[in-house]
Design a protein around this motif. Structure first.
Motif, short mmCIF file in Angstrom:
data_model
loop_
_atom_site.label_atom_id
_atom_site.label_comp_id
_atom_site.label_asym_id
_atom_site.label_seq_id
_atom_site.Cartn_x
_atom_site.Cartn_y
_atom_site.Cartn_z
N CYS A 52 80.18 -54.12 -25.47
CA CYS A 52 79.45 -53.15 -24.60
C CYS A 52 78.86 -53.81 -23.66
O CYS A 52 78.39 -55.04 -23.35
CB CYS A 52 78.08 -52.65 -25.45
SG CYS A 52 77.17 -51.51 -24.47
N GLU A 53 78.99 -52.94 -22.30
CA GLU A 53 78.64 -53.94 -20.86
C GLU A 53 77.24 -53.24 -20.69
O GLU A 53 76.66 -53.63 -19.39
CB GLU A 53 79.55 -53.63 -19.92
CG GLU A 53 80.89 -54.40 -20.32
CD GLU A 53 82.14 -53.65 -19.52
OE1 GLU A 53 82.09 -53.25 -18.48
OE2 GLU A 53 83.16 -53.89 -20.18
N GLY A 54 76.65 -52.06 -21.56
CA GLY A 54 75.20 -51.63 -21.04
C GLY A 54 74.23 -52.34 -21.33
O GLY A 54 74.35 -53.38 -22.08
N PRO A 58 75.29 -50.71 -28.96
CA PRO A 58 76.44 -50.09 -28.17
C PRO A 58 75.76 -48.69 -27.44
O PRO A 58 75.47 -47.71 -28.05
CB PRO A 58 77.26 -49.77 -29.35
CG PRO A 58 76.61 -49.61 -30.44
CD PRO A 58 75.27 -50.38 -30.28
N CYS A 59 76.16 -48.83 -26.18
CA CYS A 59 75.38 -47.50 -25.31
C CYS A 59 76.27 -46.29 -25.51
O CYS A 59 75.79 -45.49 -25.45
CB CYS A 59 75.26 -48.00 -23.96
SG CYS A 59 76.73 -48.18 -22.87
N GLY A 60 77.39 -46.56 -25.36
CA GLY A 60 78.38 -45.35 -25.99
C GLY A 60 78.79 -44.85 -24.64
O GLY A 60 79.61 -43.91 -24.49
N GLY A 64 83.28 -50.60 -21.68
CA GLY A 64 83.43 -51.32 -22.93
C GLY A 64 83.23 -50.24 -23.85
O GLY A 64 84.54 -50.23 -25.00
N CYS A 65 82.28 -49.56 -24.08
CA CYS A 65 82.18 -48.53 -25.12
C CYS A 65 83.19 -47.29 -25.17
O CYS A 65 83.79 -47.07 -26.43
CB CYS A 65 80.75 -47.89 -25.08
SG CYS A 65 79.42 -49.22 -25.54
N ARG A 66 83.60 -47.01 -24.00
CA ARG A 66 84.70 -45.86 -23.94
C ARG A 66 85.96 -46.42 -24.52
O ARG A 66 86.80 -45.64 -25.23
CB ARG A 66 84.84 -45.10 -22.48
CG ARG A 66 83.49 -44.50 -22.27
CD ARG A 66 84.01 -43.58 -20.92
NE ARG A 66 84.55 -44.29 -19.83
CZ ARG A 66 83.89 -44.94 -19.08
NH1 ARG A 66 82.46 -44.75 -18.91
NH2 ARG A 66 84.56 -45.48 -17.82
ZN LIG Z 1 78.34 -49.71 -23.79
#
Ligand SMILES: [Zn+2]
Length: 300
Positions: A52-54, A58-60, A64-66
């Motif tokens: 995750c890059e947020g 995991p920010c969703g 990255g999450c997508r």
């Molecule tokens: Zn994320």
């Protein structure tokens, strides 16, 4: 990924996310738990968090999450055995794949069924665990840590899957559309291992066995002849699972306060030992129901 699938693992997940936010995760984790305990689900979640890059992984929401969510993240690598074992060829492939730079920085490597690695494969993996490529996090999924070389174990941080109580596991099963009664029975049978319980709840053989066990219990309480009950137990190969089914029902009776259920359980355990010692199936079954009938007579 649904949080509910991580039921029972929240302490472990939170500790991991804390370390992640502090930039203090290690480069290799060994996730240990029986079959069906959710090792893959956990590894997928932790991997998503790593990639995750947020701000709150995991920010969703982030790239990255997508990518992870659509199963398209180029830096999320998964390997497993081809056939019965995971050989050195697979480890060589891992090493080769890791020799190329990651697309977006960090990279995760999930190795499924780690206990199927040959000694040669483990030794090859050891080399890369000793000098891991920058930003790479390994998740090695194993049923039994003792099946791995001590040198591999010592290179990994152990994450032991938290097991659910049968009650918690039953709730998860009910959430997946399994009837309350079947959920309770399967969860008890599987000792709280959700994946196993779920498989049982959908297995025709298991459902039939539980129904048969209920008929036997009803017969026992209705004063049916012990020899007739013994005949219902079936052939040798069915005996073990039938004893387990009767134990599940006796456990439930005991939880509901039945005093004779304790004696039933003792008789069932004795029968299981007899079976393990290769005593004749018929004799084991007859002795069992003679004992259980006695207990029923005296205490009802
Ligand atoms: Zn994320």
């Amino acid at each position: 990924m649904l949080k509910s699938q991580l039921e029972g693992q929240s302490a472990l997940v939170e500790a991991f996310l804390d370390r992640l936010s502090l930039g203090r995760i290690v480069h290799a984790y060994m996730i240990v738990g029986p079959e069906g305990s959710g090792k893959r689900t956990l590894a997928a979640y932790l991997s998503k968090a790593v990639l995750c890059e947020g701000k709150h992984p995991p920010c969703g929401q982030c790239r990255g999450c997508r990518l992870t969510l659509s199963d398209n993240h180029p830096d999320a690598l998964t390997y497993g055995p081809e056939g019965r074992s995971l050989g050195v060829a697979t480890v060589r492939k891992i090493i080769e794949d890791l020799s190329v730079r990651a697309y977006y920085g960090r990279r995760t490597v999930v190795i499924e069924d780690g206990e199927k690695m040959t000694t040669q494969a483990q030794n090859a993996l050891l080399k890369i665990l000793e000098e891991p490529p920058e930003g790479t996090v390994f998740f090695l999924l194993v049923r039994d840590a003792n099946r791995m070389l001590p040198t591999i174990r010592s290179r990994c941080q152990l994450l032991r899957m938290g097991l659910l109580t049968p009650g918690q596991a039953a709730t998860v099963l009910e959430g997946k559309g399994i009837s309350r009664e079947m959920a309770a029975e399967a969860a008890e049978f599987a000792g709280g291992v959700v994946g196993q319980a779920l498989r049982m709840a959908k297995d025709k053989g298991f459902i039939e066995r539980m129904e048969k066990a209920k008929r036997i219990m009803a017969g026992l309480q209705g004063g049916m002849d012990p020899f007739g009950l013994a005949e219902l137990m079936g052939e040798k190969k069915d005996m073990g699972p039938m004893l387990d089914a009767l134990m599940v029902l006796s456990h439930r009776d005991m939880a509901e306060g039945s005093s004779r259920a304790r004696d039933w359980l003792a008789a069932l355990l004795k029968a299981r030992r007899g079976l393990d010692q290769n005593l004749g199936t018929q004799m084991v079954a007859e002795t069992l129901f003679l004992e259980m009938s006695e207990d029923t007579k005296w205490q009802s």
